[in-house]
Motif scaffolding. Structure first.
Motif, PDB file in Angstrom:
ATOM      1  N   LYS A  42      12.967  47.859   7.791  1.00  0.00           N
ATOM      2  CA  LYS A  42      13.228  46.430   7.984  1.00  0.00           C
ATOM      3  C   LYS A  42      13.567  46.176   9.444  1.00  0.00           C
ATOM      4  CE  LYS A  42      15.253  45.719   3.402  1.00  0.00           C
ATOM      5  NZ  LYS A  42      16.434  45.265   2.675  1.00  0.00           N
ATOM      6  N   THR A  43      13.288  44.948   9.893  1.00  0.00           N
ATOM      7  CA  THR A  43      13.713  44.565  11.236  1.00  0.00           C
ATOM      8  C   THR A  43      15.229  44.373  11.229  1.00  0.00           C
ATOM      9  OG1 THR A  43      13.537  42.186  10.864  1.00  0.00           O
ATOM     10  CG2 THR A  43      11.526  43.333  11.629  1.00  0.00           C
ATOM     11  N   LEU A  44      15.825  44.340  12.420  1.00  0.00           N
ATOM     12  CA  LEU A  44      17.273  44.134  12.499  1.00  0.00           C
ATOM     13  C   LEU A  44      17.695  42.808  11.864  1.00  0.00           C
ATOM     14  CD1 LEU A  44      18.053  45.519  16.084  1.00  0.00           C
ATOM     15  CD2 LEU A  44      17.796  46.767  13.946  1.00  0.00           C
ATOM     16  N   PRO A  45      16.994  41.687  12.165  1.00  0.00           N
ATOM     17  CA  PRO A  45      17.383  40.434  11.500  1.00  0.00           C
ATOM     18  C   PRO A  45      17.259  40.509   9.971  1.00  0.00           C
ATOM     19  CG  PRO A  45      16.039  39.948  13.420  1.00  0.00           C
ATOM     20  CD  PRO A  45      15.999  41.441  13.210  1.00  0.00           C
ATOM     21  N   GLU A  46      16.224  41.210   9.484  1.00  0.00           N
ATOM     22  CA  GLU A  46      16.067  41.354   8.019  1.00  0.00           C
ATOM     23  C   GLU A  46      17.242  42.108   7.411  1.00  0.00           C
ATOM     24  OE1 GLU A  46      11.225  41.487   7.309  1.00  0.00           O
ATOM     25  OE2 GLU A  46      12.245  43.320   7.901  1.00  0.00           O
ATOM     26  N   ILE A  47      17.668  43.176   8.066  1.00  0.00           N
ATOM     27  CA  ILE A  47      18.812  43.941   7.557  1.00  0.00           C
ATOM     28  C   ILE A  47      20.050  43.051   7.508  1.00  0.00           C
ATOM     29  CG2 ILE A  47      20.368  45.902   7.953  1.00  0.00           C
ATOM     30  CD1 ILE A  47      17.990  47.222   9.489  1.00  0.00           C
ATOM     31  N   LEU A  48      20.293  42.328   8.595  1.00  0.00           N
ATOM     32  CA  LEU A  48      21.478  41.463   8.656  1.00  0.00           C
ATOM     33  C   LEU A  48      21.434  40.376   7.588  1.00  0.00           C
ATOM     34  CD1 LEU A  48      21.800  41.267  12.524  1.00  0.00           C
ATOM     35  CD2 LEU A  48      23.481  42.271  10.960  1.00  0.00           C
ATOM     36  N   ARG A 109      20.047  34.473  27.843  1.00  0.00           N
ATOM     37  CA  ARG A 109      18.983  35.265  27.206  1.00  0.00           C
ATOM     38  C   ARG A 109      19.032  35.224  25.677  1.00  0.00           C
ATOM     39  NH1 ARG A 109      20.209  40.487  31.051  1.00  0.00           N
ATOM     40  NH2 ARG A 109      19.605  39.503  32.998  1.00  0.00           N
ATOM     41  N   MET A 110      20.082  34.594  25.133  1.00  0.00           N
ATOM     42  CA  MET A 110      20.284  34.625  23.684  1.00  0.00           C
ATOM     43  C   MET A 110      19.734  33.380  22.994  1.00  0.00           C
ATOM     44  SD  MET A 110      21.711  37.421  22.852  1.00  0.00           S
ATOM     45  CE  MET A 110      21.003  38.360  24.201  1.00  0.00           C
ATOM     46  N   PRO A 111      19.136  33.568  21.797  1.00  0.00           N
ATOM     47  CA  PRO A 111      18.733  32.401  21.010  1.00  0.00           C
ATOM     48  C   PRO A 111      19.968  31.727  20.418  1.00  0.00           C
ATOM     49  CG  PRO A 111      18.401  34.392  19.738  1.00  0.00           C
ATOM     50  CD  PRO A 111      18.843  34.823  21.119  1.00  0.00           C
ATOM     51  N   GLU A 112      19.789  30.520  19.935  1.00  0.00           N
ATOM     52  CA  GLU A 112      20.925  29.804  19.347  1.00  0.00           C
ATOM     53  C   GLU A 112      21.476  30.559  18.134  1.00  0.00           C
ATOM     54  OE1 GLU A 112      21.763  25.337  17.803  1.00  0.00           O
ATOM     55  OE2 GLU A 112      20.522  25.624  19.603  1.00  0.00           O
ATOM     56  N   ASN A 113      20.572  31.054  17.286  1.00  0.00           N
ATOM     57  CA  ASN A 113      20.990  31.820  16.116  1.00  0.00           C
ATOM     58  C   ASN A 113      20.939  33.307  16.486  1.00  0.00           C
ATOM     59  OD1 ASN A 113      21.359  33.165  13.713  1.00  0.00           O
ATOM     60  ND2 ASN A 113      19.978  31.858  12.542  1.00  0.00           N
ATOM     61  N   LEU A 114      22.087  33.924  16.639  1.00  0.00           N
ATOM     62  CA  LEU A 114      22.151  35.317  17.103  1.00  0.00           C
ATOM     63  C   LEU A 114      21.517  36.289  16.118  1.00  0.00           C
ATOM     64  CD1 LEU A 114      25.722  35.352  18.679  1.00  0.00           C
ATOM     65  CD2 LEU A 114      23.513  34.979  19.802  1.00  0.00           C
ATOM     66  N   VAL A 115      21.507  35.956  14.823  1.00  0.00           N
ATOM     67  CA  VAL A 115      20.872  36.833  13.831  1.00  0.00           C
ATOM     68  C   VAL A 115      19.379  36.953  14.119  1.00  0.00           C
ATOM     69  CG1 VAL A 115      20.310  37.096  11.372  1.00  0.00           C
ATOM     70  CG2 VAL A 115      22.610  36.434  12.054  1.00  0.00           C
ATOM     71  N   ASP A 116      18.766  35.901  14.662  1.00  0.00           N
ATOM     72  CA  ASP A 116      17.339  35.947  14.999  1.00  0.00           C
ATOM     73  C   ASP A 116      17.050  37.055  16.016  1.00  0.00           C
ATOM     74  OD1 ASP A 116      16.904  33.783  13.335  1.00  0.00           O
ATOM     75  OD2 ASP A 116      16.767  32.315  14.960  1.00  0.00           O
ATOM     76  N   ARG A 117      18.023  37.409  16.810  1.00  0.00           N
ATOM     77  CA  ARG A 117      17.893  38.461  17.828  1.00  0.00           C
ATOM     78  C   ARG A 117      18.361  39.811  17.276  1.00  0.00           C
ATOM     79  NH1 ARG A 117      18.638  41.557  21.774  1.00  0.00           N
ATOM     80  NH2 ARG A 117      18.110  41.175  23.911  1.00  0.00           N
ATOM     81  N   GLY A 118      18.848  39.812  16.026  1.00  0.00           N
ATOM     82  CA  GLY A 118      19.317  41.060  15.428  1.00  0.00           C
ATOM     83  C   GLY A 118      20.673  41.484  15.951  1.00  0.00           C
TER      84      GLY A 118
END
Length: 170
Positions: A42-48, A109-118
């Motif tokens: 799984k990707t990091l965002p998927e795991i989270l 460098r960060m998106p608004e939703n940090l989970v999107d970046r894993g």
């Protein structure tokens, strides 16, 4: 030969600097985030999103504790410092280098939703709050602190220069 363990906040360039540093030194490169993806499928965002923060941190810590390599530049996840056992293990055969980057640059460098970046953090936590929590841990585990520069090659060169200046042969 010892490993070089890059630690620091998400968005500091640990992966790109790590690759450049490995090429400069003739080392192997390992990205712990890639190992997590390979181990879980799984990707990091998927795991989270599907397994939660604690499961993510547990997987990351387990991979860090079991990593065995030599002559390798290791790019850790930004949250690896939350696992004392993993950091103790990685430092047994490695020099931990904190790629310190100003919070303003990281935030840009960060998106608004940090989970999107894993990024491993509880929901609603800001990048500043993550930085405030982790900075003392980066300082605790760092054998060296290197200011992250604009280009990854410049930062990789700086890591190598600082290591040699303090008598650590990469």
């Amino acid at each position: 030969m010892r490993n070089i363990v890059l630690i620091g906040m998400p968005g500091t360039g640990k992966s790109v600097v790590g690759r450049a540093l490995a090429v400069r030194l003739g080392y192997t490169f390992v990205d712990v985030d890639d190992l997590i993806v390979r181990a879980t499928g799984k990707t990091l965002p998927e795991i989270l999103r599907t397994e939660g923060l604690e499961a993510f941190l547990s997987t990351e810590g387990r991979i860090g504790m079991n990593l065995k390599c030599e002559n390798t530049v290791i790019a850790t996840g930004g949250s690896m410092v939350l696992s004392d056992a993993a950091m103790v293990h990685l430092r047994k055969n490695g020099t931990a280098v904190w790629l310190e980057t100003p919070l303003s640059q990281i935030a840009d460098r960060m998106p608004e939703n940090l989970v999107d970046r894993g990024i491993a953090a509880p929901p609603g936590v800001t990048i500043q709050q993550i930085y405030e929590q982790r900075a003392p841990l980066y300082a605790q585990y760092a054998d060296l602190i290197v200011a992250s520069r604009k280009g990854e090659d410049d930062t990789a060169r700086q890591v190598e220069t600082v290591m040699r200046a303090v008598g650590i042969e990469p």
